[in-house]
Design an enzyme around this catalytic site. Sequence first.
Site, mmCIF file in Angstrom:
data_model
loop_
_atom_site.group_PDB
_atom_site.id
_atom_site.type_symbol
_atom_site.label_atom_id
_atom_site.label_comp_id
_atom_site.label_asym_id
_atom_site.label_seq_id
_atom_site.Cartn_x
_atom_site.Cartn_y
_atom_site.Cartn_z
ATOM 1 N N ASP A 305 0.874 -1.179 0.000
ATOM 2 C CA ASP A 305 0.000 0.000 0.000
ATOM 3 C C ASP A 305 0.906 1.222 0.000
ATOM 4 O O ASP A 305 2.033 1.143 -0.477
ATOM 5 C CB ASP A 305 -0.956 -0.038 1.197
ATOM 6 C CG ASP A 305 -2.283 0.679 0.934
ATOM 7 O OD1 ASP A 305 -2.238 1.826 0.456
ATOM 8 O OD2 ASP A 305 -3.350 0.104 1.190
ATOM 9 N N HIS A 339 1.302 1.806 -3.242
ATOM 10 C CA HIS A 339 0.238 2.621 -3.843
ATOM 11 C C HIS A 339 0.660 4.070 -3.969
ATOM 12 O O HIS A 339 0.154 4.791 -4.815
ATOM 13 C CB HIS A 339 -1.048 2.516 -3.011
ATOM 14 C CG HIS A 339 -1.734 1.198 -3.151
ATOM 15 N ND1 HIS A 339 -2.854 0.863 -2.443
ATOM 16 C CD2 HIS A 339 -1.446 0.119 -3.930
ATOM 17 C CE1 HIS A 339 -3.243 -0.366 -2.778
ATOM 18 N NE2 HIS A 339 -2.399 -0.834 -3.666
#
Length: 561
Positions: A305, A339
């Site tokens: 992430d 991310h």
Amino acid sequence: MKTKPLHQLFLAASFLLASCSSLIAQNSDSYDTYKGIEFKMAKVNEPVIPNYSVNIKDFGAVNGGDVLNTKAFADAIDAVSKKGGGKVIIPPGIWLTGPIILKSNIELHAQTGALIKFSTDKTLYPIIETSFEGLNTWRCISPIYGKNLENVAFTGNGVWDGSGEAWRQVKKSKLTDEQWKKFVSSGGVLNEKKDSWYPSEQYLKGAKGADQNIRHDLKTKEDFEAIHDFLRPVLVSIQNSKRVLFDGPVFQNSPAWNIHPLLIEDLIIRNITVRNPWFSQNGDGLDVESCKNVIIENSSFDVGDDAICIKSGKDKDGRDRGVACENIIVKNNIVYHGHGGVTVGSEMSGGVKNLHVSNCTFMGTDVGLRFKSTRGRGGVVENIFISDIFMTDIPSQAISFDLYYGGKSIAETLAEGGNTVSTKLVSVNEETPQFKNISIKNITIKGAQQAVFLQGLPEMNLENIEITNLIAKAQKGFSIIDANKIKITNASLDIEDKNAFEIYNVKNMSFKNIEFNASSSKAVTIDGEASANIDLSGSKTADFSKNTTVGKTVAKGAVKF
């Protein structure tokens, strides 16, 4: 009353003046410690650890990964603590353990060759009241946990492994066939669609009513106990503490976020490696939340992430806490996967200010520089200074400001049709987020789906953002929506699309020395009745008067060439 001679008064006054001057000079020096930083920042203090040490083997720790060493770790920490503090040495070996509870004045030194592996027995991790994703809630205690501490350090080149594979949900779409078969054969359960694996029925039960990993409907500890397996912890949680250092180790394979410093003053993170499988749900690298005086440098991240995240609480819980994340230096870091390379938000309700980011490289991250929030957050993000960022192979937006963040990655958002664009105005109140006073310069983008995406809210525009010295090769160029005081200077764009700039409801914007390869009459499109005072200066290769289409809703004279 007897008065002092004049010369004595003069000497006393001179001494007082000299003392004040010395104090001012000392304070001034403290603010000059970090050269090139755009805001005043005192020296970040390192933890002071007494010169005393023990080895966990002296407390019965057994190498091999089969014997639980929780008591050995606890006894070693207690022994050092009773001496006033010192170093706990973890030698080479595989050391299985349950949660480690930190104390003040403790340095955990994992030597090269040491692997601290946390047990997959979830009963060892009781639930506690804590904060997760910016909200006050209940979660399982972290494998490494400490609160209300002073002087804590993690050193050495060993590895801290959170055994996250026993905790996390996994999506079939993110795995190879062999990986998927391995998870399914290990136990656990599948959802109805057979496209997600869950570690247990209890986890699946907890997930069904969750909003981004939080169960808002549950109120009591007993309610949360019923979904214990779902309440996966962050690997390292240190809260409300002073002088914390991470220097050298590897932190990997967390059940959720890897490292979560919360309410820390004087935090130094350097020379560490942070890893999570790229398919790990909420597998953030580092989440610095409501901290003051922070240095993050010379480290690498490869996670599932956002990699380096700056936060300050979410919605009402964050606003009630009211503690900004401030005075932060992020430099000389590498992000291999995530991310976002460096991210601000979306939990930023307490505000973020005075952030310096420089000399970082992002390779294949979903997004490079990622700023995100949404209505309901509140909070102000301001005084952000970013420079010398190098990005390659970014699958979505290299620079992204999204004030309509909905909890999904940008790749997922684009797959579902793209970012939200709304002209609906709502009232400005304490729940309205604000991003302003942001400088981004010396940026190189070698491959991206889009170079720059800037989107504010109709009722609270992005404000005072400067992008200078940008070199970008991407499929799409700029989207600028609901923004005020935008300045783009010295940009060279190699864009595949015919439209290099999409501008909607933007005012007080200037372009200077912009070069791009789009030659159509719609290379620049400007629309929206709120658009005003847009100055498009020419460049050696671009004549904006020939390459710009102005929509009918834009007032006459709003655009100047």
